[in-house]
Write a protein that holds these residues in place. Structure first.
Motif, PDB file in Angstrom:
ATOM      1  N   ALA A  57     -28.064  53.337 -17.771  1.00  0.00           N
ATOM      2  CA  ALA A  57     -27.348  53.040 -16.743  1.00  0.00           C
ATOM      3  C   ALA A  57     -26.866  51.768 -16.369  1.00  0.00           C
ATOM      4  CB  ALA A  57     -27.439  54.099 -15.650  1.00  0.00           C
ATOM      5  N   VAL A  58     -27.934  51.033 -16.071  1.00  0.00           N
ATOM      6  CA  VAL A  58     -27.691  49.770 -15.551  1.00  0.00           C
ATOM      7  C   VAL A  58     -27.012  48.678 -16.481  1.00  0.00           C
ATOM      8  CG1 VAL A  58     -29.141  47.809 -14.948  1.00  0.00           C
ATOM      9  CG2 VAL A  58     -29.912  49.824 -14.161  1.00  0.00           C
ATOM     10  N   GLU A  59     -27.209  49.164 -17.856  1.00  0.00           N
ATOM     11  CA  GLU A  59     -26.679  48.210 -18.703  1.00  0.00           C
ATOM     12  C   GLU A  59     -25.220  48.464 -18.787  1.00  0.00           C
ATOM     13  OE1 GLU A  59     -28.401  48.371 -22.828  1.00  0.00           O
ATOM     14  OE2 GLU A  59     -30.277  48.211 -22.056  1.00  0.00           O
ATOM     15  N   LEU A  60     -24.776  49.858 -18.823  1.00  0.00           N
ATOM     16  CA  LEU A  60     -23.535  50.126 -18.725  1.00  0.00           C
ATOM     17  C   LEU A  60     -22.774  49.653 -17.495  1.00  0.00           C
ATOM     18  CD1 LEU A  60     -23.588  53.503 -20.194  1.00  0.00           C
ATOM     19  CD2 LEU A  60     -22.648  51.670 -21.243  1.00  0.00           C
ATOM     20  N   MET A  61     -23.315  49.589 -16.352  1.00  0.00           N
ATOM     21  CA  MET A  61     -22.660  49.327 -15.105  1.00  0.00           C
ATOM     22  C   MET A  61     -22.687  47.764 -15.168  1.00  0.00           C
ATOM     23  SD  MET A  61     -24.935  51.589 -12.485  1.00  0.00           S
ATOM     24  CE  MET A  61     -24.560  50.620 -10.959  1.00  0.00           C
ATOM     25  N   ALA A  62     -23.806  46.929 -15.777  1.00  0.00           N
ATOM     26  CA  ALA A  62     -23.557  45.450 -15.851  1.00  0.00           C
ATOM     27  C   ALA A  62     -22.618  45.090 -16.793  1.00  0.00           C
ATOM     28  CB  ALA A  62     -24.947  44.816 -16.076  1.00  0.00           C
ATOM     29  N   GLN A 109     -15.388  45.318  -7.961  1.00  0.00           N
ATOM     30  CA  GLN A 109     -16.542  45.358  -8.990  1.00  0.00           C
ATOM     31  C   GLN A 109     -17.435  46.815  -8.567  1.00  0.00           C
ATOM     32  OE1 GLN A 109     -17.753  41.520  -8.104  1.00  0.00           O
ATOM     33  NE2 GLN A 109     -17.051  40.455  -9.870  1.00  0.00           N
ATOM     34  N   LEU A 110     -17.606  47.130  -7.464  1.00  0.00           N
ATOM     35  CA  LEU A 110     -18.492  48.026  -7.036  1.00  0.00           C
ATOM     36  C   LEU A 110     -17.843  49.312  -7.597  1.00  0.00           C
ATOM     37  CD1 LEU A 110     -19.585  47.238  -3.496  1.00  0.00           C
ATOM     38  CD2 LEU A 110     -21.247  47.411  -5.499  1.00  0.00           C
ATOM     39  N   ALA A 111     -16.631  49.536  -7.490  1.00  0.00           N
ATOM     40  CA  ALA A 111     -15.841  50.899  -7.940  1.00  0.00           C
ATOM     41  C   ALA A 111     -16.026  50.880  -9.474  1.00  0.00           C
ATOM     42  CB  ALA A 111     -14.358  50.572  -7.592  1.00  0.00           C
ATOM     43  N   ALA A 112     -15.919  49.741 -10.244  1.00  0.00           N
ATOM     44  CA  ALA A 112     -16.189  49.594 -11.717  1.00  0.00           C
ATOM     45  C   ALA A 112     -17.416  50.128 -12.052  1.00  0.00           C
ATOM     46  CB  ALA A 112     -15.882  48.246 -12.058  1.00  0.00           C
ATOM     47  N   MET A 113     -18.489  49.743 -11.222  1.00  0.00           N
ATOM     48  CA  MET A 113     -19.927  50.151 -11.465  1.00  0.00           C
ATOM     49  C   MET A 113     -20.163  51.497 -11.329  1.00  0.00           C
ATOM     50  SD  MET A 113     -22.430  47.033 -10.479  1.00  0.00           S
ATOM     51  CE  MET A 113     -21.808  46.561  -8.875  1.00  0.00           C
ATOM     52  N   VAL A 114     -19.532  51.950 -10.105  1.00  0.00           N
ATOM     53  CA  VAL A 114     -19.814  53.567  -9.944  1.00  0.00           C
ATOM     54  C   VAL A 114     -18.982  54.175 -11.051  1.00  0.00           C
ATOM     55  CG1 VAL A 114     -18.998  55.233  -8.233  1.00  0.00           C
ATOM     56  CG2 VAL A 114     -19.877  52.984  -7.291  1.00  0.00           C
TER      57      VAL A 114
END
Length: 96
Positions: free
Chosen positions: A9-14, A80-85
């Motif tokens: 999840a962290v990899e995809l969010m980053a 950026q937060l919206a893209a990570m969510v």
């Protein structure tokens, strides 16, 4: 069915962030805040309706409110937060 993997999840969010914003610790903090939001809104309950109406804006507002009091190592924009969510939600949905 594949189990949720926080590292994935962290990899995809980053991956949705610019290179200079890809601080793993800060992305992990965002992931934790997403789950804090879910927890506070009853979205982690076993009998919770699975209605796919994930409110990205509300989650982003929750995270921004937290970051006003506790600034992360890397400053993220609302976009950026919206893209990570969205990346985290897409990852969750890929496991179903």
């Amino acid at each position: 069915m594949k189990e949720y993997n926080e590292n994935e999840a962290v990899e995809l969010m980053a991956a949705v962030l610019p290179e200079e914003s890809r601080d793993t610790d800060s992305v992990c903090e965002v992931l934790d805040l997403i789950y804090d939001y879910y927890d506070e809104n009853g979205d982690l309950e076993i009998d919770c309706d699975d209605d796919d109406d994930s409110d990205v804006e509300a989650i982003v507002a929750y995270i921004l409110k937290y970051f006003k009091k506790n600034a992360p190592a890397v400053s993220f924009t609302a976009d950026q937060l919206a893209a990570m969510v969205r990346a985290e939600i897409e990852y969750e949905e890929s496991l179903l």
